[in-house]
Design an enzyme around this catalytic site. Structure first.
Site, PDB file in Angstrom:
ATOM      1  N   THR A 148      -5.838   1.951   8.270  1.00  0.00           N
ATOM      2  CA  THR A 148      -6.196   1.802   6.854  1.00  0.00           C
ATOM      3  C   THR A 148      -6.434   0.323   6.575  1.00  0.00           C
ATOM      4  O   THR A 148      -7.513  -0.190   6.824  1.00  0.00           O
ATOM      5  CB  THR A 148      -5.109   2.395   5.933  1.00  0.00           C
ATOM      6  OG1 THR A 148      -3.825   1.911   6.335  1.00  0.00           O
ATOM      7  CG2 THR A 148      -5.110   3.910   6.002  1.00  0.00           C
ATOM      8  N   LYS A 174      -0.343   3.028  13.302  1.00  0.00           N
ATOM      9  CA  LYS A 174      -0.980   2.301  12.213  1.00  0.00           C
ATOM     10  C   LYS A 174       0.054   1.991  11.163  1.00  0.00           C
ATOM     11  O   LYS A 174       1.078   2.671  11.033  1.00  0.00           O
ATOM     12  CB  LYS A 174      -2.146   3.092  11.619  1.00  0.00           C
ATOM     13  CG  LYS A 174      -1.804   4.416  10.945  1.00  0.00           C
ATOM     14  CD  LYS A 174      -1.224   4.378   9.557  1.00  0.00           C
ATOM     15  CE  LYS A 174      -2.051   3.563   8.599  1.00  0.00           C
ATOM     16  NZ  LYS A 174      -1.400   3.535   7.218  1.00  0.00           N
ATOM     17  N   THR A 185       8.180   4.788   8.989  1.00  0.00           N
ATOM     18  CA  THR A 185       7.440   3.772   8.239  1.00  0.00           C
ATOM     19  C   THR A 185       5.965   3.655   8.587  1.00  0.00           C
ATOM     20  O   THR A 185       5.353   2.651   8.296  1.00  0.00           O
ATOM     21  CB  THR A 185       8.089   2.376   8.420  1.00  0.00           C
ATOM     22  OG1 THR A 185       7.877   1.918   9.753  1.00  0.00           O
ATOM     23  CG2 THR A 185       9.561   2.410   8.127  1.00  0.00           C
ATOM     24  N   GLU A 269       0.032  -6.567   5.957  1.00  0.00           N
ATOM     25  CA  GLU A 269      -0.870  -7.031   4.906  1.00  0.00           C
ATOM     26  C   GLU A 269      -0.517  -8.445   4.464  1.00  0.00           C
ATOM     27  O   GLU A 269       0.586  -8.707   3.972  1.00  0.00           O
ATOM     28  CB  GLU A 269      -0.793  -6.065   3.718  1.00  0.00           C
ATOM     29  CG  GLU A 269      -1.376  -4.702   4.028  1.00  0.00           C
ATOM     30  CD  GLU A 269      -1.100  -3.669   2.977  1.00  0.00           C
ATOM     31  OE1 GLU A 269      -1.740  -2.598   3.032  1.00  0.00           O
ATOM     32  OE2 GLU A 269      -0.246  -3.904   2.096  1.00  0.00           O
ATOM     33  N   ASN A 395      -3.026  -5.252  -2.269  1.00  0.00           N
ATOM     34  CA  ASN A 395      -2.430  -4.135  -2.965  1.00  0.00           C
ATOM     35  C   ASN A 395      -2.769  -4.080  -4.446  1.00  0.00           C
ATOM     36  O   ASN A 395      -2.625  -3.024  -5.077  1.00  0.00           O
ATOM     37  CB  ASN A 395      -0.913  -4.154  -2.761  1.00  0.00           C
ATOM     38  CG  ASN A 395      -0.543  -3.698  -1.365  1.00  0.00           C
ATOM     39  OD1 ASN A 395      -0.564  -2.512  -1.071  1.00  0.00           O
ATOM     40  ND2 ASN A 395      -0.259  -4.645  -0.482  1.00  0.00           N
TER      41      ASN A 395
END
Length: 400
Positions: A148, A174, A185, A269, A395
């Site tokens: 993703t 991933k 997780t 991220e 995000n």
């Protein structure tokens, strides 16, 4: 070249772009070519909001056998009600038909945006396409098809010597955000050519998950779709039946999952560095784990690492609010990186006048925060990352 989940004998895979995402691969299939269904083990999210594929897979896992996994990215099929569960079943049925196998032996996984109905014509066409491209060289594309916000695939392989010969374990995973220790997780798919009972495989997986996937955190959030799926097809002709074999198999599985877990943190991220939080000297391992998780999830600690801010008071504050018994005057803290060790706290008091060295170790690509509570033999390690502007940017705008 065989790679990742196709490294073990008797596994093929493929990843394709079917249109769930604009450009990147977004659907993968992993399948065993062995005559008999693979032994199956799995762990799932403990989030009480669970995606349709998780609910569906629990039914398959109850049977202890599977032959294939079909997974998509770009849509989580979560919070989609009964239609979502029907869509997960339809994915298994379509894969079963395309692969000429019992759809009850097909596992399903999804990742992406929550609450959006699956565009089933697109997904089903992708399953048909992926089924035609399956092969031993498809390990990389399968790893790419589940990503993703990740920037790169995570692929690991381990050879394990057992009493009857050598077996191979291959895995892909991933996860870059919405990651916290509470099962797995992430999405992770693992294959092996060993022959093992469902009970033995389940014990091995649950043992291996705790110090690996259950010991990483990016942001303290646990997904609705988390799962680790493990297939063992027995194609190597080597059985793990003795206590020694099962111990070696578990250790090999833990090494694969551990390297995958750290790879996820390194690609988190907005992350710039991996932070390894090692807590020792606790009264129990559980207490050490709680302290390590509290430190690893602290926004103040994580932002300090973003800029190399040598504010060790943030470490002490996190330790003190972890909810376990401590004695402040026994706490020791040091930061390590690239061969340099900077002692920060001794007997609960700051001792370092080397703030430049502390900042330098905190800014390394892989930095270790070592905490000694001075109370016992309990210890645990958790991996996390710094918190940067990049995480917020991703995000604040993430919808696909």
């Amino acid at each position: 070249m065989s790679c990742g989940v196709t490294a073990p004998k008797g596994f093929v895979a493929a990843g394709v772009h079917c249109g769930l995402k604009k450009r990147r691969l977004d659907l993968s299939i992993i399948a065993s070519t062995a005559d008999e269904p693979s032994t199956l083990a799995a762990v799932f999210t403990r989030n009480q909001v669970q995606a349709a594929p998780v609910l569906y897979c629990r039914e398959v896992v109850a049977g202890g056998r599977a032959r294939a996994i079909v997974a998509n990215s770009g849509n989580a099929n979560a919070c989609t009600g009964e239609p979502g569960l029907a869509d997960a079943r339809a994915m298994a049925e379509r894969a079963g038909a395309a692969l000429d196998m019992d759809p009850g032996h097909v596992l399903v996984a999804s990742t992406g945006v929550i609450g959006v109905p699956m565009p089933m014509p697109t997904v089903l066409a992708g399953i048909d396409q992926a089924a035609t491209e399956l092969g031993p060289r498809g390990g990389v594309s399968a790893a790419e098809g589940i990503l993703t916000t990740d920037t790169r695939p995570k692929i690991k392989v381990e050879k394990v010597g057992l009493g009857g010969g050598e077996v191979t374990i291959g895995g892909i995973a991933k996860g870059a955000g919405m990651m916290a220790p509470d099962m797995a997780t992430t999405l992770a798919f693992v294959t092996t050519d060993v022959k093992a009972s469902p009970e033995a495989l389940d014990r091995a997986l649950r043992t291996a998950v705790e110090p690996t996937f259950n010991s990483v955190t990016v942001d303290g959030d646990t997904s609705t779709n988390d799962c680790v799926l493990l297939l063992a097809n027995g194609a190597a002709g080597v059985e793990a039946d003795s206590a020694d074999d099962l111990e070696r198999l578990t250790a090999g599985l833990q090494r694969v999952l551990g390297r995958l877990a750290v790879a996820l943190i390194a690609d988190a991220e907005g992350a710039n560095r991996v932070i390894e939080v090692r807590v020792k000297g606790a009264r129990t391992d559980a207490a050490a784990r709680q302290v390590a998780n509290t430190i690893a999830n602290s926004p103040l600690v994580k932002t300090a690492y973003r800029s190399g801010q040598p504010n060790w008071g943030r470490f002490m504050g996190a330790i003190g609010r972890a909810g376990v018994d401590i004695v402040e005057q026994r706490i020791g803290i040091a930061v390590l990186a690239e061969g340099e060790r900077v002692e920060v706290v001794r007997d609960g008091l700051g001792v370092s006048d080397n703030l430049e060295g502390l900042a330098r170790t905190m800014l390394a690509d892989h930095t270790v925060l070592e905490v000694d509570l001075g109370l016992g033999t309990g210890r645990w390690t958790v991996w996390t990352c710094d918190l940067s502007e990049g995480y917020i940017e991703i995000n604040a705008s993430y919808i696909s």
